[in-house]
Every structure is written in C-alpha cells, then in structure tokens.
Design an enzyme around this catalytic site. Structure first.
Site, PDB file in Angstrom:
ATOM      1  CG  HIS A  34       0.840  -5.697  -3.920  1.00 42.06           C
ATOM      2  ND1 HIS A  34       0.400  -4.524  -4.490  1.00 42.06           N
ATOM      3  CD2 HIS A  34       0.175  -6.697  -4.545  1.00 42.06           C
ATOM      4  CE1 HIS A  34      -0.500  -4.813  -5.433  1.00 42.06           C
ATOM      5  NE2 HIS A  34      -0.645  -6.117  -5.490  1.00 42.06           N
ATOM      6  CG  HIS A  79       1.414  -9.606  -8.371  1.00 39.85           C
ATOM      7  ND1 HIS A  79       0.987  -8.981  -9.518  1.00 39.85           N
ATOM      8  CD2 HIS A  79       0.505  -9.242  -7.410  1.00 39.85           C
ATOM      9  CE1 HIS A  79      -0.108  -8.273  -9.271  1.00 39.85           C
ATOM     10  NE2 HIS A  79      -0.416  -8.433  -7.994  1.00 39.85           N
ATOM     11  CD  GLU A  80       0.036 -10.888  -4.081  1.00 35.43           C
ATOM     12  OE1 GLU A  80      -0.078  -9.874  -3.366  1.00 35.43           O
ATOM     13  OE2 GLU A  80      -0.778 -11.170  -4.979  1.00 35.43           O
TER      14      GLU A  80
END
Length: 690
Positions: free
Chosen positions: A485, A481-482
C-alpha cells in the site's frame, strides 16, 4: 492558538524536513484551533469561488474546488490518524466533539446550490455542447471533472432541501457512530487481561511468548505473566498453550467483546450504522447501500460480487471440509476418539498437524525474522525491484518515540516520499495493521510536485529484555502487505490529490498490497535477509522448502473464512428494509453457506467487524478476494519474467502504482497484464487445481 504554527496561506508550517508535521510543537488545543481555523479558511475559499462573476469553467470551478481546504485537510488527516495510532481519552473526547461539526461543515459546502449549479454548468458545457473540447482535455482533467460532478450527485447535491437536511443529519450521526464503534472495541480489548501467576499455566508456550507476557506484567506493575487480547499476545497463546480452559477463556473473551451488557455494547451501534447507510442510499436513489457503493467498484454490481463469492465456495468448500476433518481426526489421535474439537482448539491442533506433516511451525521461523532484518529485507526488495532507497531521518518529528521516519529516494537520488514506521502495540493504538497518509501526493498551484508522507502502522511482537523483536511468517506477510500500500502512495505521479495514490476503487486498492505478499515465501527473497538472530546463519534451504510445501496448509478454510465475512458484509448492505433483527442470529444466517463450523452461543463478529462498520469497507469486504484474484494473476507476470525483473517492476510502477485513479482500474490492469484477470491463477496457486 499557537500563531507560530501558521503561515500566510493558513497552513501548519515549520522548518521540519520536507514540510513534515511538527508533532513536537502541536498540543491538543492546537488541533482544535487548527480545525476551526481550517473551516474558516475553507469557507472563505468557497465564498470566493461561488461569488466569482466570471462564467464557470474548469479552472475557476473544478480545479478551484479541488484545491480548497488544504489547512483543514492537513489537520484532520493528522488528528484522525492519531486517534487510531496514538490516542487517549482527551483525544477521543475531542474527536467526538469535532466530528459532527466537521461533518456539518462538509455537507454545508456540498449542499450549497450555488456550487452544484457551477459544477453542473461546467459539466454540461463539456458533455452536451462542446464534446470536442472535452476530448481535448487530458485524461486527469476529464476524470476530475466527471468525478466532481458525479460525486456531488451521489452525495445528494441535486436533491431538494428536505432530503439534503436529512443527509446532513445522517452524516453527523454516522461520524459519531463510526467513532463510538471503534472506541468501544479498543476499550473492550484493553479492559481484558489474562493474569497468570502459576508458571505451570505457561506450559507449551514458546520462550518468546513467555518473555512478552512477563514484560506485559512488568509494564502493568504486576507479578507473573499477562496475556492480552492484542494479536502478538493472544495469537501465540492460542497456538501453543496446552491449557485448554485458558485457551477457551481467552477465545471467548475476544469473540464476545462489545456484546456485554455495558456501555461498550455495539449491538445497537451496528443496527444504526446499517440502517443509516441504507437510508442514505435510498434517499439518493438506490435500492440499498450495496448498489450505491458498487456503482464505483470494479465489480460493478451485486451479481458480480455474489458470482465471485459463490465460485470460491464451490471451488474451496470440498477441500476445506477435508482440511477440517484432518484436524479433527488428528486431535482425536492425540486426545481420544470422543474428543470434540472446539473453536479454541483450532489453532492449537492445526499447528500440531502442520508440525507433523511439514515439521514446521511459526515459532521455528521466528529466529530468522528479526524485525530490523525483515525491515532491511522489505526495503531491499523495493530497491531491487524499483531502485529506490530508504534513509532514516532523525530530524523528522514523530508522534511517539517508537516511530521511525525515513526519506525515500528514487533510483536517481531524487526525493520521493517520507515513510513513517510504527511497529508495536500500545494502549492507545488500535489492533491490526494499516497504511495511511499524513499528506497525499499532488501538483500544487505553483506547479510543485508535493510528495507524499506515508504512515505504516503495525502491531508486531515487541522486543523484551531477553531478545529482540522476532516476527512470525504471518507478520512478515503483513509487513509486505502494508508496504505494498505504501508503494502505491510513494510512487504516485498525479496532478490532483483527489486522484492520487490509493484513492482508487476499493476492489483495486488491495492489488499492490497483496501482490507483495507473494514474495514472502520465495527463496530468492528470503535469502536476502532471513538470518538467525543469534548465529547469523542463513535460513536453510530445506527449511525454506518446508515453508513452500506448507504454503497451502489450511488455505481452503482460510478462504471460506474470508468469503463468510464477504457474505456477512453483503447481507447487511443489500437490505432494503430497516434492520431490526437480533444481530448474532442475522449473522449466523448470513454466512452459513460458507461456514463449516458452528459459532458459539454469545459470540458475535459484527460488533467488532471494524472494516465494514467503521473502516470504509461496507459493501466492499469481498474486495480482498477480488484483489487476491488480481494479485495471483498479476504475479504470474513476475514469475514468467523473473521475480526481480526490473522491466516488469517498472511496468507495474508506471501502469498501476503511479497512476492512482486517473483511469479506470481495469484499463490500468489490462495495460500491465495484457488481458482481464481470471480466477484460474488463484486456484492454481492454492493447489485447488493443477
């Protein structure tokens, strides 16, 4: 002030690779000096801009404004990132001291009538008198012009002096309240430990959790084992401990942080944040803060947010109730027909039921998710999709010895970005996981493409004397997820920093991150890295199949939990009159439609809900579910064309990841997907519909 830190442009500079920040040279005093000097430099830049005798135009006003304040921005980006990732009491004190000063500085620029007059002159020129010249601007120039003007209007630059003065006061107060909220939460979390001295109280815990608890006690110079409120410590205990009273103690400790009658109580902080947000919105002409926020979101208005949340409740609640009843009935099978399932039992019996149904639990998977291998897998996924590579660079200074820094290289070998990775919990580090930047991407005044410096922060189970850092599948998903980003920043290819990377609408920013989570249970991905840390054996196919079969276990309850947070967020920020209610009672009423279990007396989410109180998600928490709708819809393209199809990945890179906020997000999404998103793919993925 350390004079060697600055060049003739006022920037902090050294010979560090790629112009990275010299953490090894900068002291706490240097941060304060650099912020003060940065304000002086920006004031001089603004005075030059505002006193320019030439007629205001796009270059001498809009671009000049966008390119001002580099030293201050550079310093505050680093300093305030460190107050989350590696802080101490002295840094917190400096942050508290400087926040109102920085806020005053910012608002004094924003509210200077000369600035608004110049910007308005340029805006009116293009929009009212010379539309053909506006159309001739490139899309980034048009976006910057409109965003600059509209941003000043939304911030109150067109208001009278009395209203401007009040907005300045609000900005100062909010900067301190945000800081206080976060500091209180961190200090409360750090103040609690469950100190275990009887080995029998470790019953049920996996060896990894016991090792970590022993190491925690050793680090604190105590005998026995210590469990903390940080996720890598607390989560295994709540999932596996057979000691119900200790689970209750730990659960109550976490869910009552910042509610106690001490200096870390956040009840009044919450009221103040909500009321100041409301007042800010109403001064600038909106009924409530949600209306102010949603004007610049894909969702556009309250009605569309509530429409999504209610669609999700209607679709998921029947399944969630069945899921809850299944856990309750299984607990009674094990404990007796009169057993009452309590909140501190949910993780324990949910895990037991998952083991029964699918013969799987998170500890069973840990040996296959050794951190260094997961890192290779995640980086390798980016290589396979986009052709980029990651090369560790020990010459780049870091702010803590645990932090690693990597050069990110494009498929042709050109430099793309610096990626810092900070994986483990520490005393001075906030809980959770996030991506941020020390430097965003932009084209400087000389035409040089300034590449981003990206920070990836997580709180993963750390290694012990007996074993390396082994992650849960949930932690692997968090990494992905990160990292999603991070890719949004790494691939940025924009002209202006204001429009680059993740500077997009909040309900669009989670698309790249949540899209990456989809790979976490894909066999083709797991086979690239998931090997037993002791034997080197690949994760067996039948175990992967059990992961896939269990992927939707508890999915409806998890959805309603997120929806309940969205409802709570909207309840606070759709208020049109001052908030004076009891915080826990307001909370209970706000989210009751999506809750299928009762909250316990004395507990409260709001006082620790950093996302909506001090994390930029106010009136925007729904965006996680909005982006989940987007990512499920977008991942269908990868499924249709092949998980690792380079052409699909390149289209996603070019149409979404590299474009920042240069166009409306729906325009970017439709260009990639070919249509607007629907909720159908999400319902199908979660097994709600076939």
């Amino acid at each position: 002030m350390n004079k060697e830190l600055y060049n003739d442009k006022g920037f902090i500079t050294t010979d560090c690779p790629h112009g990275t920040f010299p953490f090894h040279l900068v002291t706490l005093k240097d941060y304060e000096d650099a912020m003060k000097r940065g304000m002086e430099v920006e004031k001089a830049e603004m005075e030059k801009l505002l006193s320019n005798p030439d007629t205001p135009n796009f270059e001498n006003t809009i671009v000049a404004l966008e390119q001002s304040g580099d030293l201050l921005g550079q310093t505050t980006d680093v300093f305030f990132n460190l107050t989350s990732a590696e802080t101490n009491d002295e840094m917190d004190e400096l942050a508290e001291k400087m926040s109102p000063i920085l806020s005053d500085h910012s608002t004094s620029i924003c509210f200077d009538p000369r600035l608004f007059e110049r910007v308005k002159t340029v805006y009116d020129y293009y929009h009212n008198e010379h539309k053909e010249e506006y159309d001739a601007l490139d899309i980034e120039d048009r976006r910057l012009l409109d965003d600059t003007y509209e941003g000043l209007v939304r911030s109150g630059a067109a208001l009278d002096d009395a209203k401007k003065a009040r907005l300045t006061e609000i900005s100062n107060e909010m900067s301190l309240l945000d800081l206080k909220f976060s500091q209180n939460k961190l200090k409360e979390i750090n103040s609690f430990t469950l100190h275990i001295t009887d080995e029998a109280d470790l019953e049920g815990l996996p060896e990894s959790a016991v090792d970590a608890a022993r190491q925690e006690a050793k680090d604190k110079k105590k005998e026995g084992w210590i469990i903390t409120l940080k996720s890598p410590s607390m989560s295994p205990f709540m999932t596996y401990s057979t000691k119900r009273e200790l689970r209750k103690k730990l659960w109550m400790a976490y869910n009552t942080i910042c509610t106690h009658d001490n200096k870390y109580n956040n009840f009044e902080v919450v009221r103040s944040i909500v009321n100041l947000s409301q007042e800010e919105a109403q001064i600038t002409g909106y009924k409530c803060y949600a209306d102010f926020v949603l004007e610049e979101r894909m969702a556009k208005n309250q009605e569309n947010v509530y429409k999504l949340l209610h669609q999700l409740i209607e679709a998921y609640k029947p399944t969630a109730l069945r899921e809850l009843d299944g856990i309750r009935q299984y607990a009674r099978e094990l404990e007796g027909s009169d057993f009452e399932l309590m909140p501190w039992d949910m993780g324990f019996y949910s895990n037991k039921l998952q083991e029964k149904l699918y013969s799987i639990n998170s500890e069973m998977l840990r040996p296959y998710f050794e951190l260094s291998k997961v890192k290779e897998g995640v980086f390798g996924l980016a290589t396979r999709l986009y052709g980029i590579t990651f090369r560790k660079n020990p010459d780049i200074p870091v702010y803590h010895p645990e932090v690693e820094a990597f050069d990110v290289l494009d498929k042709d070998g050109t430099f793309l970005a610096v990626l810092y990775c900070d994986f483990h919990p520490r005393e001075g580090k906030k809980s959770g996981a996030w991506m941020t930047t020390f430097q965003g991407q932009y084209i400087d005044i000389d035409g040089t493409d300034i590449r981003p410096q990206v920070l990836l922060v997580m709180n993963f189970t750390r290694s012990t004397e007996n074993r390396p850092s082994l992650l849960t599948l949930g932690e692997v998903e968090t990494f992905l997820h990160e990292f999603g980003h991070s890719l949004h920043e790494i691939f940025s290819k924009c002209k202006y920093a204001e429009l680059s990377g993740t500077n997009v609408y909040w309900d669009f920013v989670e698309l790249p991150s949540q899209l990456m989570e989809n790979f976490s249970i894909e066999k083709e991905f797991l086979k690239t890295f998931a090997r037993h840390y002791q034997t080197g054996e690949e994760m067996p196919d039948e175990l992967i199949q059990r992961i896939i079969d269990s992927r939707n276990f508890g999915v409806a309850m998890a959805c309603l939990r997120q929806v309940s947070f969205g409802l709570l967020d909207m309840a606070y920020y759709t208020l049109t009159t001052p908030f004076t209610q009891n915080v826990p009672e307001f909370e209970e009423e706000a989210w009751k439609e999506a809750r299928i279990t009762q909250s316990m007396p004395g507990t409260c989410m709001s006082v620790q809900f950093s996302h909506i109180m001090a994390g930029g998600y106010a009136a925007g928490y729904y965006s996680y579910k909005w982006a989940e709708m987007l990512d499920a819809d977008a991942f269908e393209v990868f499924r249709e064309n092949g998980l690792f199809d380079r052409n699909t990945a390149e289209r996603f890179r070019n149409e979404v990841l590299s474009r920042g906020a240069t166009e409306h997000p729906m325009t970017l999404y439709k260009r990639f997907r070919g249509q607007e998103p629907t909720i159908d793919a999400l319902l199908k993925r979660n097994g709600i519909i076939q």
